[in-house]
Design an enzyme around this catalytic site. Structure first.
Site, PDB file in Angstrom:
ATOM      1  N   LYS A  13       0.837  -1.205   0.000  1.00  0.00           N
ATOM      2  CA  LYS A  13       0.000   0.000   0.000  1.00  0.00           C
ATOM      3  C   LYS A  13       0.872   1.255   0.000  1.00  0.00           C
ATOM      4  CE  LYS A  13      -4.012  -1.750   2.645  1.00  0.00           C
ATOM      5  NZ  LYS A  13      -4.879  -1.474   3.802  1.00  0.00           N
ATOM      6  N   ASP A  70      -9.015   0.939   4.432  1.00  0.00           N
ATOM      7  CA  ASP A  70      -9.356  -0.445   4.686  1.00  0.00           C
ATOM      8  C   ASP A  70      -9.846  -0.979   3.351  1.00  0.00           C
ATOM      9  OD1 ASP A  70      -9.196  -2.457   6.602  1.00  0.00           O
ATOM     10  OD2 ASP A  70     -11.360  -2.566   6.719  1.00  0.00           O
ATOM     11  N   SER A  71      -9.305  -2.117   2.990  1.00  0.00           N
ATOM     12  CA  SER A  71      -9.626  -2.635   1.666  1.00  0.00           C
ATOM     13  C   SER A  71      -9.847  -4.126   1.778  1.00  0.00           C
ATOM     14  CB  SER A  71      -8.495  -2.316   0.694  1.00  0.00           C
ATOM     15  OG  SER A  71      -7.241  -2.510   1.301  1.00  0.00           O
ATOM     16  N   TYR A 155      -3.938 -10.528  -2.854  1.00  0.00           N
ATOM     17  CA  TYR A 155      -4.656 -11.409  -3.781  1.00  0.00           C
ATOM     18  C   TYR A 155      -4.414 -11.043  -5.254  1.00  0.00           C
ATOM     19  CZ  TYR A 155      -7.177 -12.675   0.504  1.00  0.00           C
ATOM     20  OH  TYR A 155      -7.505 -13.102   1.774  1.00  0.00           O
TER      21      TYR A 155
END
Ligand code: IMP
Length: 202
Positions: A13, A70-71, A155
Site C-alpha cells: 500500500k 481499509d480494503s 490477492y
C-alpha cells in the site's frame, strides 16, 4: 510543507500511495518513519468503520493529517467473503501465499463464469481535530484457478481483469494504480487534499 501520515504498515500500500501522491504538495510520511508502532484493532463490521477507527486513532496520536485505508476482496460465490476479513482470512500470521491458497481451495468447484469478485477500498482522511472525510473505490474482476504474476501484493496474482487480459499481479505499479480500487479512491482523496491545502492557505 504540510505532512500527511500514511497509516499503514503494508509495504504494498505504501508503494502505491507514494506513487499516486507523488505530485501532491504534501510531505508524505509513514508510521515507520514516525516511529509509531500502535496497532489499531480492526473491530468494525465494514471497511468504512475500520478505516475510520485507524485514521482517527492515529491522527490523535501523531497530531498529523492521517490517511488510513481499509480494503478487501469480495467474492460473489462466497457470499462476499473475505470482505473486511481479507487480511485475516487464513488465520493470524498467515502469508499472502497462504491466503491465496486458502481462497483457491474454497473455490475449487466453482466454474469460471461464477468466479466474479471485486476489490473495494475505503480511504478515511482524518484531521487531528476530529474532522473526517471518506473516499471510495471499487474494481471488478474474476478469481483465476491459479496464481499468475509477481507484482503487487495480497490477492493480486489471482485477480484477473478481463479488459486487460492480465491479473493484477501482471501489471506495473502505474498500470495497477490506473484501474485499481485504491487508485480510484486515492484520486478522489487527492482532490480532497488539494482542497484542504488551499483552504489552509487562505
Ligand atoms: P487491510 O486493509 O490492511 O485490513 O487489509 C486488506 C487485505 O486485503 C490485504 O492484506 C490484502 O490481503 C487484501 N487487499 C487489499 N487491497 C489489495 C490489493 O490491492 N491487492 C491485493 N490484495 C489486496
Amino acid at each position: 510543507m504540510l505532512r500527511l501520515l500514511l497509516a499503514t504498515n503494508n509495504p504494498g500500500k505504501v508503494r502505491e500511495y507514494r506513487s499516486l501522491f507523488q505530485d501532491l504538495p504534501y510531505d508524505v510520511v509513514t508510521l515507520a518513519e514516525q516511529e509509531i508502532t500502535t496497532e489499531v484493532d480492526e473491530v468494525g463490521s465494514n471497511l468504512e468503520e475500520n478505516a475510520r477507527l485507524k485514521a482517527t486513532a492515529l491522527a490523535a496520536e501523531s497530531h498529523l493529517l492521517t490517511l488510513a485505508d481499509d480494503s478487501g476482496l469480495e467474492v460473489d460465490a462466497l457470499g462476499g467473503e473475505p470482505g473486511p476479513l481479507s487480511h485475516r482470512y487464513a488465520g493470524e500470521g498467515a502469508s499472502d501465499e497462504d491466503r491465496v491458497s486458502y481462497l483457491l481451495s474454497r473455490l475449487k468447484e466453482v466454474p469460471w463464469a461464477e468466479r466474479t469478485a471485486r476489490f473495494r477500498c475505503v480511504i478515511a482522511l482524518a484531521r487531528p481535530g476530529g474532522d473526517i472525510e471518506f473516499c471510495h473505490g471499487e474494481c471488478p474482476g474474476i478469481i483465476t484457478f491459479e496464481p499468475c504474476g509477481e507484482q503487487g501484493f495480497g490477492y493480486d496474482p489471482i485477480f484477473y481483469l478481463p479488459e486487460l487480459g492480465k491479473t493484477m499481479a501482471e501489471l506495473s505499479l502505474e498500470e495497477k494504480n490506473r484501474v485499481s480500487h485504491r487508485g480510484i479512491a486515492a484520486r478522489e482523496a487527492y482532490q480532497v487534499l488539494v482542497r484542504l491545502k488551499n483552504s489552509l492557505a487562505e
